[in-house]
Scaffold this motif. Structure first.
Motif, PDB file in Angstrom:
ATOM      1  N   ALA A   1       2.264  -2.065  -7.225  1.00 21.78           N
ATOM      2  CA  ALA A   1       1.900  -0.731  -6.911  1.00 21.78           C
ATOM      3  C   ALA A   1       2.733   0.419  -7.821  1.00 21.78           C
TER       4      ALA A   1
ATOM      5  N   ALA B   1       0.685  -1.071  -0.031  1.00 23.68           N
ATOM      6  CA  ALA B   1       0.064  -0.175  -0.017  1.00 23.68           C
ATOM      7  C   ALA B   1       0.587   1.339   0.159  1.00 23.68           C
ATOM      8  N   HIS B   2       0.282   2.244  -0.581  1.00 23.34           N
ATOM      9  CA  HIS B   2       1.041   3.614  -0.326  1.00 23.34           C
ATOM     10  C   HIS B   2       0.725   4.312   0.823  1.00 23.34           C
TER      11      HIS B   2
ATOM     12  N   THR C   1      -3.693  -7.708   4.212  1.00 21.31           N
ATOM     13  CA  THR C   1      -4.059  -6.576   3.616  1.00 21.31           C
ATOM     14  C   THR C   1      -3.763  -5.262   4.401  1.00 21.31           C
TER      15      THR C   1
ATOM     16  N   ALA D   1      -4.006  -0.706   4.802  1.00 18.98           N
ATOM     17  CA  ALA D   1      -4.393   0.546   4.088  1.00 18.98           C
ATOM     18  C   ALA D   1      -4.244   1.663   5.064  1.00 18.98           C
TER      19      ALA D   1
END
Length: 366
Positions: free
Chosen positions: A358, A53-54, A102, A104
């Motif tokens: 990504a 993730a960024h 996962t 975020a």
């Protein structure tokens, strides 16, 4: 291999046959380079998926994976410094080795949220604030909710920047949890009934933030591709089919990307015949496809494909073959797909490894 510090680049992570985490990278307009080894041998089970993730700062990436001992390991890529970690965010035995992780970021504060399914089948959350200290794991559902190791999709929607988690439960239903900024998690609620999909099916989420919309794609128990959608703070729609039954192996993961400049969603999934199938949606007419982006036999049925936008008009998909080679394919200006090109030699990845992909740095289409 020296780490690239290009202002804009695509980066892919996957696990090697020796249990390392490996990286390939491509600066915009340039070829893919690597693979570079970023963790020691034995760090994880070969083929384990890596979450990516960024971060809130320009060019930063955060990654997480389940260690060979069932711990949750986190890493961070900082421009000019390369990858740092791995650091254990959750102890040994938290998950089954190879479980999906996962992650975020909360948009309105520097918090990284990690979700996974624990060894007991509960959905777990971990989080880290700007002090860098990890909290959790805390159970969000009872034990037995999911197949241990089942992936959890994460996405944002609505003006409150609500974070939503969507997953396939052990009974084949699709369920959701949600958390607003500075508030606890709520749920779960059932979005689709038992038997909708194979237990443990991955659910891909994409946020269309200007519209406040969150879209979820997954494969049904009949091998169809299905969609759910939520607008603003409203309820989720019923699951509808966007690709016919039998096109995919049940449980196949769908990769999903959103291009803001074109207000378009794109998805790819491995077909039941080993082809790569592509679908797209722009505006309100609905989904188009699937079309064969690559022919039968390109990959194993059920292969997890990474998908990202590298420019306003270019999609890139990366996947690992049964021979451990990593291959990339991309869209041409006319929308057709270039045939897969080998970017890492056979044996670079564990056969059929999931590839996390990504784009980092200034993104003209975001």
């Amino acid at each position: 291999m020296p780490q690239s510090d290009a202002l804009a680049e695509a980066r892919a992570l996957f696990t090697g046959p020796d249990g390392t985490v490996r990286s390939v990278v491509a600066a915009d307009g340039g070829p893919w380079r690597g693979p570079a080894v970023v963790t020691p041998a034995g760090s994880c089970r070969p083929g384990a998926p890596v979450g990516l993730a960024h971060g809130p700062s320009a060019g930063r990436l955060d990654a997480a994976y389940t260690g060979a001992d069932g711990s949750i390991q986190v890493m961070r890529y900082v421009p000019g410094c390369g990858w740092h970690g791995s650091v254990a965010a959750a102890p040994t035995g938290t998950c089954t080795p190879g479980a999906a992780v996962t992650l975020a970021h909360q948009r309105t504060r520097d918090q990284l949220d990690v979700l996974c399914t624990g060894a007991d089948g509960a959905v777990l959350t971990l989080w880290s604030g700007d002090d860098g200290r990890w909290n959790g794991p805390a159970a969000l559902t009872p034990p037995g909710t999911c197949v241990p190791g089942a992936p959890v999709g994460l996405g944002r929607r609505g003006p409150a920047e609500r974070l939503e988690a969507v997953y396939a439960a052990g009974d084949g239903s699709v369920q959701a949890l949600w958390a607003d900024v500075d508030h606890p998690w709520h749920g779960p609620v059932v979005l689709a009934p038992p038997g909708t999909c194979a237990p443990g099916t991955a659910v891909a989420l994409a946020s269309q933030e200007d519209a406040g919309r969150l879209t979820a794609l997954f494969t049904g128990a009949d091998g169809s591709v299905r969609v759910l959608r939520a607008d603003g703070g409203g309820p989720w729609t019923a699951a509808g089919a966007v690709a016919p039954a039998g096109g995919c192996a049940p449980g196949s993961p769908v990769a999903l990307a959103y291009g803001k400049s074109a207000e378009r969603l794109d998805a790819v999934v491995a077909g039941a015949d080993g082809s790569v199938l592509a679908l797209s949606a722009a505006g309100e007419p609905g989904w188009r496809g699937p079309v064969a982006a690559a022919p039968p036999g390109t990959c194993a049925p059920g292969t997890a494909i990474g998908l990202t936008l590298r420019a306003a008009d270019r999609l890139e998909a990366v996947f690992a073959g049964a021979d451990g080679a990593v291959r990339a394919m991309w869209t041409r200006r006319d929308g057709s797909w270039h045939e897969p090109v080998e970017i890492a030699a056979p044996g670079s990845a564990a056969g059929g490894s999931a590839v996390a992909l990504a784009h980092r740095g200034p993104v003209p289409f975001a």
